[in-house]
Structures are given as C-alpha cells and as structure tokens.
Write a protein that holds these residues in place. Structure first.
Motif, short mmCIF file in Angstrom:
data_model
loop_
_atom_site.label_atom_id
_atom_site.label_comp_id
_atom_site.label_asym_id
_atom_site.label_seq_id
_atom_site.Cartn_x
_atom_site.Cartn_y
_atom_site.Cartn_z
N VAL A 1 1.03 -1.27 0.07
CA VAL A 1 -0.07 -0.13 0.00
C VAL A 1 0.97 1.15 -0.07
CG1 VAL A 1 -0.19 0.09 2.61
CG2 VAL A 1 -2.01 0.88 0.91
N LEU A 2 1.98 1.32 0.52
CA LEU A 2 3.10 2.32 0.49
C LEU A 2 3.37 2.80 -0.91
CD1 LEU A 2 5.03 1.82 4.03
CD2 LEU A 2 3.16 3.46 3.29
N ALA A 3 3.83 1.61 -1.61
CA ALA A 3 4.23 1.60 -2.83
C ALA A 3 3.17 2.38 -3.78
CB ALA A 3 4.78 0.20 -3.40
N GLN A 4 2.00 1.72 -3.53
CA GLN A 4 0.87 2.22 -4.30
C GLN A 4 0.69 3.82 -3.99
OE1 GLN A 4 -2.93 0.34 -3.32
NE2 GLN A 4 -3.96 1.58 -4.56
N GLY A 5 1.03 4.18 -2.99
CA GLY A 5 0.97 5.66 -2.84
C GLY A 5 2.10 6.47 -2.77
N GLY A 6 3.12 5.96 -3.44
CA GLY A 6 4.46 6.54 -3.89
C GLY A 6 5.42 6.88 -2.47
N VAL A 7 5.02 6.06 -1.41
CA VAL A 7 5.79 6.21 -0.19
C VAL A 7 6.93 5.29 -0.04
CG1 VAL A 7 5.97 6.02 2.49
CG2 VAL A 7 3.84 7.02 1.03
N PRO A 8 8.20 5.58 0.11
CA PRO A 8 9.38 4.91 0.36
C PRO A 8 9.03 3.50 1.02
CG PRO A 8 10.22 6.87 0.89
CD PRO A 8 8.46 7.09 0.65
N GLU A 9 9.29 2.25 0.54
CA GLU A 9 9.04 1.06 1.23
C GLU A 9 9.89 1.01 2.51
OE1 GLU A 9 9.46 -2.07 -1.62
OE2 GLU A 9 8.29 -1.18 -3.18
N GLY A 10 10.78 1.52 2.67
CA GLY A 10 11.54 1.57 3.90
C GLY A 10 10.78 1.77 5.14
N ALA B 1 -2.70 9.88 -4.19
CA ALA B 1 -2.40 8.54 -5.13
C ALA B 1 -3.34 7.69 -4.85
CB ALA B 1 -0.84 8.39 -4.79
N LEU B 2 -3.99 7.50 -3.58
CA LEU B 2 -4.79 6.36 -3.31
C LEU B 2 -6.12 6.81 -3.68
CD1 LEU B 2 -2.34 5.21 -1.76
CD2 LEU B 2 -3.95 4.57 -0.08
N LEU B 3 -6.66 8.23 -3.49
CA LEU B 3 -8.09 8.47 -3.66
C LEU B 3 -8.21 9.33 -4.97
CD1 LEU B 3 -8.88 9.42 0.15
CD2 LEU B 3 -9.28 7.35 -0.92
N GLY B 4 -7.30 9.64 -5.43
CA GLY B 4 -7.53 10.46 -6.63
C GLY B 4 -8.09 11.60 -6.57
N ALA B 5 -8.94 12.20 -7.08
CA ALA B 5 -9.82 13.46 -7.08
C ALA B 5 -10.52 13.68 -5.69
CB ALA B 5 -10.52 13.86 -8.25
N GLY B 6 -10.60 12.57 -5.22
CA GLY B 6 -11.59 12.67 -3.91
C GLY B 6 -10.59 13.13 -2.88
N ALA B 7 -9.47 13.18 -2.83
CA ALA B 7 -8.67 13.65 -1.74
C ALA B 7 -8.59 15.26 -1.56
CB ALA B 7 -7.15 13.14 -1.87
N GLY B 8 -9.70 15.76 -1.13
CA GLY B 8 -9.28 17.13 -1.04
C GLY B 8 -9.09 17.74 0.25
N PRO B 9 -8.86 19.13 0.41
CA PRO B 9 -8.45 19.58 1.88
C PRO B 9 -9.44 19.77 2.79
CG PRO B 9 -8.34 21.25 0.11
CD PRO B 9 -8.66 20.10 -0.70
#
Length: 682
Positions: free
Chosen positions: A125-134, A175-183
């Motif tokens: 799930v981290l990789a899907q969101g562009g977060v370092p796997e470390g 990255a996970l929610l697309g346009a639904g991730a608003g402030p």
C-alpha cells in the motif's frame, strides 16, 4: 575569560535492541526503554477502562466553547461513537487519591515484531501511494494489525508515523483516492489535528488552547478549523477540557479556558497528579525513627542536612542545584542506607548513572528506564510496586508526564520520592513541565542547594543562570573564546580545537571532547560538523550504513532519548554499539532512523551528560535559536574546559539576559490544586 584559543600550530582551522539477554545479564538501555514504554501503554489502557463514568455538564458557555461542549454531549448521548471525552467546569473537591494502578512487572524481551505478511501488505500500500518502502516496518508497528487496510480507507493516518508531514500525507492520499482527496475531507482535518497535538507534545505541551489548535489547522490548509476540532472530538480522536481561570466574583460566571489534547498525555497527566497527591498527603513509613533521622541530618553538611530532615517527614521533596549539588542526594542515599531503608537513585542515562554511583558508598543506582522495566533496581513486590522505601530521581527536569506518572504510580504506600535537578537546564523533550510545575505549585518542601559549582566554569554558568554573561578569570584556560567570521571558519576552527588544540593545550583527548551546536541542519549544524570531524578523526567509507568502527555516535532508542557512544562493529545482526559501558545491537533496518554520528550534538541531546571538554559552536545564523536555558545547558556540559566558537556577537549576551524558556501549556497545576493545598508539607 581568555579571548584567545589554546595554542595552535597554525592559524585557522528520533528503536530497537538486540535479542533478549540470557538470565542474569544486564539488559541494555534500549531494551529497558522499550519495556518501560510498553508498561506505560498498558497502564494507560487500565486507566481508560476506569474512566467510563458520566460527564458532568459545564457552566454556561457561548460560541466555540458551546460548540465543543455540544460535540461532547453528542458523544455522551450515543449520537457519535463513544470516546473518553470529559470537561471540568470548575475545580470541585476531588475524591481522595485512589490507590495507584500497580503495573505488572515488566518483561524485558524484544518488542513485538510485525508479521512478515503484515509488513509485505504495508509495503504494497505504501508503494501504491508513492511512499518509500523503507517505512513499511515502522508503519506496521505504529498502525498495528490491519494497518494497511486502515491506510487504504484513511490515507491521512500516515501522519501517525513519526517524521511524516501533512504535505507528504496529502500526496499519499491523492495517489490512493484520486480527485476525492481534497483539503476539506473530514479525515484530513481529524488526522492533522492529531498530528499537530503530537508536534505540540514534542515542544513540551500536554494540551493546547482551542484557539491555538484552530489557528494551526488553518495554517495547514484545513478550510473550517473549528469544525475540524469538533469533528475530532466527536470521533474521540482528541479530548476537550474546561479549566477554571482565576476567581469568579459574586454573581459572575466562572472564567474558563477550553483546552484540547490527546488521550495518551491527558491520562498520563491526570495519573501523575493523583500519584503526586498520594505522596504529598501520605505519612511516610517511619523507618529508623525521628532520632535516627536527626542524627543522620546532623552528620550531613549544610543543605544536605536540610534535605535529610525534609525527607524524614515528607513523602515528596524537591531538591534544586547545579552539578556539584548532586553530592547532597548522594549523602541522602548513604544516610538512608545507614538507617536500613531500601533506597535507590535513578538517572536518565548510563553515563549519569556511572557518575552518580561514584558519589555513593554502596549500590543502589539505576537508570529510570531500567528501574521501571525491571532490568535494573530492586524489582517489584507482590502488589507490583517497586520494592523500595526511598527513590531519588536525578535530572528531574528531564521527566516528561508519562515517565513521571509511571514513577509515581510504581511507588508503594509509605515510600518517599525526591526529585532532584537543575531548574535552569532545558526541559524534557517529551510533553510536560513536571519539575517546573511542582516548583511553582509549592505543594511540598523545596531544598535549594548552597553548594556552588567550582572554578571559572562554575562562576560562568552560575552567572548565566541569573541572566548575566560574566567575564571570568580563567588562568588555566578553563574558558576560551574563539571568534569566527563565517560558517566555513567556524567548522575549520571547531575541527582544529577538537583534533589538536584542546588535546595538546588542555590535555583532554579528542574522544573526551564534545561539540555542541544549536541545530542539525545548516552549514554549521551537527550534520556538517560530524562530517568534518569524521573526516579528520576517523576517516572511512562508512560501509555499515554510513558508519565505521570507531565512529562516535548518538543512538536514540526512543523519541527524545539520546545515548552517546561509539561503533564497535557490524554483522548480520546489525550495528554493534557501546553506549555508557553497555553493548547494544541496532538491527540494520533501524540504523538510519535511530543512529547519527555523535562528535557533535545539540544541547537537547547533551542534557544529563558531561564531558571533560566541550566546544560550543555559535555560528552567525544561530542567533534566533539561542536562549538562556540553551546557553546554560550547553556551557554547563563542560567539566574542565569550555571553548566557545563565537560568531553571534551581541546575540549571545542578549539571549542570556532576555530570552527565557518558552512557556508550556500543561494541566498539572490545575489537577493538583484541588488535591493538595499550596504550601502543603512545606
């Protein structure tokens, strides 16, 4: 004070431990710290289970405060998920302090390691969101079982992982929610509110005023910050408090302030208040008798005798003084042993333990983490309390509310607690102002040492403590000022002092000289200075995660805890360190997050330690970071010699004279007031 450097030949120049040791061996500081943290979490869960009673309605409020209380009532009525949320309209007579919740003896085994499957799922799930796997192992530990699913449903929970900031969590959410991730997503507002309160805890606050949190949320781009706080309260993510302020006149409503905080710190602070009240209001166990105590006091010198007399008749005593004043708690410990008491002292680091142990005649010195976890000290009795009659905690300003709460609740009935330390140093890295709040509350005897720190260094530090920067005579080059013009010269002169000037002119080798600087970043921060010092003192390829055998390091077994040491070797188990005489193995996946080079430290990292020689570096861009407590702490780490690489000109005396400690928002004085009258026991 000399203004020339020592003679020179040239012009210029926030955790894991190894496997559980076999029975009978010393448990490492890291294991002890982790075990104490687990014990604290278990204790807070017990406290939470007890606090299920109804929530009293407050006084008449309007505006934001009324909205907050409406949110609380929604929780009470079941309209929102239940949570431990409470407010206090005004101080009311409290029930007698209850018997403490005795924690069970700690187990000193390794921390629970996330299952491989959970880590792999988290890595996905981290990789899907562009977060370092470390970050996968840390995230799996922090978020627990099902953490990957939690992040998929609420990506902003990534903020619960130390070091992640809102902007990074926003990118992960997009990255996970697309346009639904608003402030304006309510999940974001709640998560950012919790993150801000965690950041406030790192700055020493146990709670924040409602207006301060709302303002901070607005700066983080939350569209309706007050609504976000109400939402977080309704969902049980944060707690709301209403504390009385001042006195209400006749026919006037009680003035209050509305505070918000995280449950973890709120429970710890309330538990601490109960534990302190129990000590203050109790009658100490009468071991030895009054005549024996008086003879012990008479045989002690000066204010050490006053300390013995105060401890004889009170369950809680505060002792203040500089480094030399530690001889007085040592005299108290020896006197208590002579009276047949089970007496122990606790410091915050192995180095402090060794230094204090040299002052006492017998055994009885541990670290706070080791004492609480059971790795050191007398162990616990059948009721789960520490098996002792007297506990002296050194470096008491470093106690945060969580460790202080665990200390007080671990004491048996009739035991005595002495909190000793220098109120002028920097406060705890964790939340709370325990020692300062107790000194201000005046709820127990306070013994101020009359034993000054000796020599030119003692004179200098004493002057700083009262807001002055005196020019002291230093015939033995105890204090040396090294003027510099820019950052490059500051780094050059620092390396020269450590590697050549101080060893040759003062006789202190480089491995016993510590550099202290205001921050980690910048041209003269710890990173830059450590790189330059490594190149000069222990060059190498850094093939073990950037480290080589012989490197000086700063190891953080837990956030806010720093153990200076050195690298011994590395193998398949991890990086092998020696810290304060203890061997520690840091697994490879932990090295990057918990080990730094340590020739140069910040003053916060250096609190509680002393070295024969210290080089304090004050580059020109450090002026805004300086304060009286910072200078007092940094200069006070030197035992024989202090060099000041000075590039801030008049900012140094101005900081000493005018910039005092930043205030911390805490509730301990309010919680203590109904239980312990001011001046009680004094």
């Amino acid at each position: 004070m000399s203004t020339e450097p020592p003679e020179t030949p040239e012009d210029g120049e926030p955790t894991s431990a190894d496997a559980a040791p076999a029975e009978g061996t010393r448990v490492s500081e890291a294991e002890a710290e982790l075990a104490a943290q687990r014990l604290e979490r278990e204790r807070i869960e017990q406290r939470k289970a007890e606090r299920q009673g109804p929530i009293a309605a407050g006084t008449k409020l309007s505006g934001t405060a009324a909205d907050l209380l409406a949110a609380v009532r929604a929780v009470e009525s079941g309209e929102k998920p239940a949570a431990t949320v409470f407010e206090e309209a005004r101080p009311a007579p409290r029930r007698p302090a209850p018997e403490p919740v005795r924690p069970a003896p700690a187990v000193t085994s390794d921390p629970v390691v996330p299952a491989a499957g959970a880590v792999e799922e988290m890595r996905g799930v981290l990789a899907q969101g562009g977060v370092p796997e470390g970050l996968a192992v840390r995230a799996a530990e922090e978020l627990g079982e099902g953490g990957a699913g939690l992040l998929r449903s609420d990506p902003w929970q990534l903020l619960r992982i130390p070091g992640v900031r809102p902007g990074q969590a926003d990118g992960f959410a997009r990255a996970l929610l697309g346009a639904g991730a608003g402030p304006d997503d309510g999940r974001r507002g709640r998560a950012v509110a919790g993150w801000l309160l965690e950041q406030a805890a790192l700055a020493g606050h146990t709670v924040l005023e409602m207006a301060a949190l709302a303002d901070a949320l607005g700066r983080q781009g939350v569209p309706e910050p007050e609504g976000a706080v109400q939402d977080a309260i309704s969902e049980g993510d944060v707690l709301v408090f209403q504390d009385a302020v001042g006195e209400a006149g006749e026919d006037e409503e009680q003035p209050v302030r509305v505070l918000v905080g995280l449950e973890r710190y709120a429970m710890a602070e309330e538990s601490l208040a109960d534990g302190l009240a129990r000590l203050v209001n109790s009658v100490p166990k009468q071991d030895g008798g009054s005549e024996e105590w008086e003879r012990a006091a008479a045989s002690a010198e000066g204010s050490a005798g006053e300390l013995v007399r105060a401890v004889a008749g009170h369950g809680l005593v505060l002792h203040t003084g500089g480094d030399a004043a530690s001889a007085e708690p040592a005299a108290l410990l020896d006197a208590a042993h002579g009276l047949g008491l089970r007496a122990w002292a606790a410091t915050h680091a192995p180095a402090g333990r060794a230094r204090f142990a040299a002052l006492v005649e017998g055994p009885g010195v541990a670290t706070v983490a080791g004492l609480l976890s059971g790795a050191e000290g007398p162990g616990r009795d059948a009721d789960g309390a520490l098996d002792l009659d007297l506990l002296v905690v050194l470096d008491a300003p470093q106690l945060d509310v969580e460790s202080a709460a665990l200390v007080t609740e671990s004491l048996p009935d009739g035991a005595r607690l002495v909190l000793a330390g220098d109120p002028g140093v920097l406060g705890s890295v964790g939340p709370g102002r325990v020692f300062g709040d107790l000194l201000a509350a005046r709820v127990c005897p306070q013994i101020a040492s009359r034993r000054p720190d000796p020599g030119p260094l003692g004179e200098l530090v004493s002057g700083i403590g009262v807001g002055e920067l005196p020019q002291v005579a230093a015939p033995g080059k105890e204090v040396v000022i090294v003027p510099v013009r820019d950052a490059g010269e500051a780094v050059h002169r620092t390396v020269q002092l450590v590697a050549d000037s101080v060893p040759r002119a003062i006789g202190v080798p480089a491995e016993e000289t510590q550099v202290i600087t205001p921050g980690h970043g910048g041209a003269v921060g710890t990173r830059a200075l450590n790189a330059a010092l490594k190149e000069r003192l222990n060059p190498g390829p850094g093939r073990f995660g950037g480290f080589d055998p012989g490197d000086r390091i700063a190891y953080s077994p837990a956030p806010g805890r720093t153990l200076p040491g050195r690298v011994v070797t590395a193998d398949g188990e991890g990086l092998h360190l020696e810290c304060g005489g203890e061997e520690i193995v840091v697994p490879r996946e932990r090295v990057e997050s918990s080990v730094r080079h340590g020739w140069a430290l910040t003053a916060h990292q250096a609190v509680g330690c002393r070295w024969p020689a210290v080089v304090v570096v004050l580059p020109g861009d450090a002026a805004q970071a300086l304060s009286r407590p910072w200078v007092y702490t940094a200069f006070g780490r030197a035992g024989r010699h202090l060099s000041v690489v000075h590039g801030v000109e008049q900012a140094l005396p101005r900081a000493v004279a005018e910039v005092t400690a930043k205030p911390r928002t805490t509730r301990l004085p309010v919680l203590l007031a109904p239980q312990v009258p001011a001046g009680a026991g004094g």
